[in-house]
Design a protein around this motif. Structure first.
Motif, PDB file in Angstrom:
ATOM      1  N   ILE A 239       0.827  -1.208   0.000  1.00  0.00           N
ATOM      2  CA  ILE A 239       0.000   0.000   0.000  1.00  0.00           C
ATOM      3  C   ILE A 239       0.861   1.257   0.000  1.00  0.00           C
ATOM      4  O   ILE A 239       0.476   2.295  -0.551  1.00  0.00           O
ATOM      5  CB  ILE A 239      -0.975   0.019   1.198  1.00  0.00           C
ATOM      6  N   TYR A 240       2.035   1.187   0.597  1.00  0.00           N
ATOM      7  CA  TYR A 240       2.924   2.352   0.643  1.00  0.00           C
ATOM      8  C   TYR A 240       3.556   2.612  -0.734  1.00  0.00           C
ATOM      9  O   TYR A 240       3.767   3.760  -1.114  1.00  0.00           O
ATOM     10  CB  TYR A 240       3.983   2.161   1.718  1.00  0.00           C
ATOM     11  N   GLN A 241       3.844   1.552  -1.462  1.00  0.00           N
ATOM     12  CA  GLN A 241       4.344   1.730  -2.816  1.00  0.00           C
ATOM     13  C   GLN A 241       3.260   2.318  -3.730  1.00  0.00           C
ATOM     14  O   GLN A 241       3.553   3.129  -4.612  1.00  0.00           O
ATOM     15  CB  GLN A 241       4.853   0.395  -3.365  1.00  0.00           C
ATOM     16  N   ARG A 242       2.025   1.897  -3.503  1.00  0.00           N
ATOM     17  CA  ARG A 242       0.914   2.467  -4.255  1.00  0.00           C
ATOM     18  C   ARG A 242       0.791   3.975  -3.977  1.00  0.00           C
ATOM     19  O   ARG A 242       0.642   4.773  -4.907  1.00  0.00           O
ATOM     20  CB  ARG A 242      -0.374   1.760  -3.855  1.00  0.00           C
ATOM     21  N   ALA A 243       0.855   4.345  -2.706  1.00  0.00           N
ATOM     22  CA  ALA A 243       0.744   5.755  -2.342  1.00  0.00           C
ATOM     23  C   ALA A 243       1.903   6.558  -2.915  1.00  0.00           C
ATOM     24  O   ALA A 243       1.715   7.680  -3.410  1.00  0.00           O
ATOM     25  CB  ALA A 243       0.693   5.900  -0.823  1.00  0.00           C
ATOM     26  N   TRP A 244       3.113   6.009  -2.861  1.00  0.00           N
ATOM     27  CA  TRP A 244       4.272   6.701  -3.421  1.00  0.00           C
ATOM     28  C   TRP A 244       4.099   6.905  -4.921  1.00  0.00           C
ATOM     29  O   TRP A 244       4.361   8.006  -5.453  1.00  0.00           O
ATOM     30  CB  TRP A 244       5.545   5.897  -3.144  1.00  0.00           C
ATOM     31  N   ALA A 245       3.667   5.860  -5.626  1.00  0.00           N
ATOM     32  CA  ALA A 245       3.509   5.954  -7.073  1.00  0.00           C
ATOM     33  C   ALA A 245       2.464   6.999  -7.447  1.00  0.00           C
ATOM     34  O   ALA A 245       2.649   7.778  -8.399  1.00  0.00           O
ATOM     35  CB  ALA A 245       3.127   4.588  -7.646  1.00  0.00           C
ATOM     36  N   ASP A 246       1.357   7.033  -6.720  1.00  0.00           N
ATOM     37  CA  ASP A 246       0.308   8.015  -7.025  1.00  0.00           C
ATOM     38  C   ASP A 246       0.801   9.443  -6.791  1.00  0.00           C
ATOM     39  O   ASP A 246       0.410  10.367  -7.507  1.00  0.00           O
ATOM     40  CB  ASP A 246      -0.930   7.746  -6.171  1.00  0.00           C
TER      41      ASP A 246
END
Length: 480
Positions: A239-246
């Motif tokens: 979920i943290y990688q998703r947030a970073w990518a967004d």
């Protein structure tokens, strides 16, 4: 010299189904014929299957032995540094032999944690030698990162919470000058020149978008397009990688990868747990593969990947162990069963049959690792197959039951008897023939125990570091 293997049943592939009472012949690493024969007079009964593939792994020791337990990837990946290879050959031989013993003809090594004990080309050579001794096919990609060594952003808030000595320990272990894109491409070329061959496919291995700058990702995409070299990378695992990518790619991280030419049939993406439907469609349209790692995702609390949805939109799916099988035993058969049970359908609606899933996992795994053929057992195909103890699988023998359905109901690596790769028997009666796996693991344990006192500074640092990591991710990349 032609070798014959007589079996009660043989599963060639999903299109050909199950054959009864067969003789498989192979010569020089290639299947020459599969024909009907008399029922074997010997016991136990045997089932021949195409050999499996571990399509995403890192060839490392068991992380739990170093206290990397029950934590998210963002903490786990630092904690597991305690298990950095102490001897590249022994560490790789151990991991590769476990995969071979589980029935794998091929394994992807996304090499994320070099030992630091020798030049990287030499270290890759040691790993290739281990693969040759075990007898398994490998794909090798030296993982590269050039940003965000501690967290996905500025690590100063994390490091400033540590004492001077603890900060120094972390900086020495993780904060290093990054390799330039040009240097990485040249290093990959040098590794390929040294170890690439019929059973070794050297690939490009960016660690993940949050760890790789745009110039690095673009250089990898360009080199792959120019040379045809495959790429292996993590994507949207947490979920943290998703947030970073967004935050950093507001128009979409997968759209960016598509626009720079990164997406293609040369690409394999591990995880994609938090990929959105439009991103899955772009991945499918490009011909790239997704490797799902079911138990690793559970161990690291990363989530459940949208595998059934990806399959429905035409995405190629493979299965990897990622060094964290359910029981940390590299049992890829159990991993395939878990994926099938979780994603194989809802109610009367089926995503695939067990035979179809077995076939696609093997075929797509071979594409991911560069192994030749689809894995189907037919004349002219590579002699890569496993023999299962059918009497133990079908232990009750009350009535005829499809052995592939039984395999996905209760199969595991303990049922494997023999594994043949390229015509070489690399596992016989459940034991590796090329290396002494118990002796290797015993030697490795001894080395790690002897070196344990050298890990004391990091173990001392871990409690404040762990707390600081959690605070950073919750404050900077809150995904609620």
């Amino acid at each position: 010299m032609i070798t014959e293997v007589i079996a009660h049943s043989l599963f060639s592939g999903p299109d050909r189904g199950l054959l009864e009472n067969v003789v498989l012949r192979y010569d020089g690493g290639t299947i020459t014929s599969i024909s009907a024969g008399a029922p074997p007079a010997t016991s136990p009964r045997s089932l021949i299957l195409p050999a499996f593939v571990n399509a995403h792994d890192h060839a490392r020791p068991t992380a739990s032995s170093f206290g990397a337990l029950g934590m998210p990837l963002e903490s786990w990946i630092l904690r597991s540094a305690l298990g950095a290879p102490v001897d590249p050959y022994l560490t790789a031989a151990s991991a590769l032999a476990r995969s071979a013993r589980a029935g794998c003809a091929a394994m992807m090594i996304h090499y994320t944690r070099p030992s630091g004990t020798m030049p990287l080309v030499e270290e890759a050579g040691a790993i290739a030698r281990a693969a040759s001794d075990v007898g398994i096919r490998i794909a090798f990609a030296l993982a590269v990162r050039d940003q965000n060594p501690v967290v996905y952003g500025d690590e100063e808030p994390v490091l400033s919470n540590l004492s001077k000595d603890d900060r120094s320990t972390i900086e020495q272990m993780f904060v290093r000058a990054p390799m330039s894109p040009k240097a990485y491409i040249e290093l990959t070329d040098a590794i390929a020149a040294d170890i690439a061959g019929p059973k070794v496919d050297v690939q490009l291995g960016p660690a993940g978008v949050q760890w790789c700058s745009k110039p690095l990702l673009e250089a990898v995409a360009e080199n792959s397009a120019q040379t045809g070299r495959r790429i292996h990378m993590h994507l949207l695992e947490t979920i943290y990688q998703r947030a970073w990518a967004d935050r950093h790619f507001p128009h979409g991280i997968v759209r960016y990868l598509r626009d720079i030419g990164f997406l293609s049939d040369r690409l394999t993406l591990a995880h994609c747990i938090h990929a959105r439907p439009d991103e899955i469609e772009m991945i499918a349209a490009s011909g790239a593969r997704i490797v799902t790692n079911f138990s690793s995702n559970l161990h690291l609390r990363s989530g459940l990947a949208p595998i059934a949805a990806a399959h429905r939109c035409g995405c190629a799916i493979a299965v990897g162990v990622d060094g964290l099988a359910l029981d940390e035993d590299d049992d890829v058969l159990r991993e395939m069963r878990l994926v099938q049970m979780m994603h194989g359908g809802l109610g009367f609606q089926r995503t695939w049959t067990t035979a179809q899933f077995l076939g696609l996992a093997i075929a797509n795994g071979r594409k991911a690792t560069g192994a030749p053929g689809t894995g189907e057992l037919t004349p002219g195909a590579p002699a890569d197959f496993v023999t299962i103890d059918l009497d133990r699988l079908d232990r009750d023998q009350i009535m005829p039951v499809d052995p592939i359905d039984l395999l996905f109901a209760r199969g595991n690596a303990s049922l494997l008897r023999d594994v043949v790769v390229g015509g070489r028997k690399i596992v016989s009666e459940g034991r590796c023939t090329g290396v002494d796996l118990p002796a290797i693991e015993h030697e490795l344990r001894g080395i790690y125990r002897a070196n344990a006192r050298q890990l004391t500074p990091f173990q001392r640092t871990w409690p404040p570091l762990s707390a600081s990591l959690q605070n950073w991710f919750e404050a900077q990349l809150d995904c609620r």
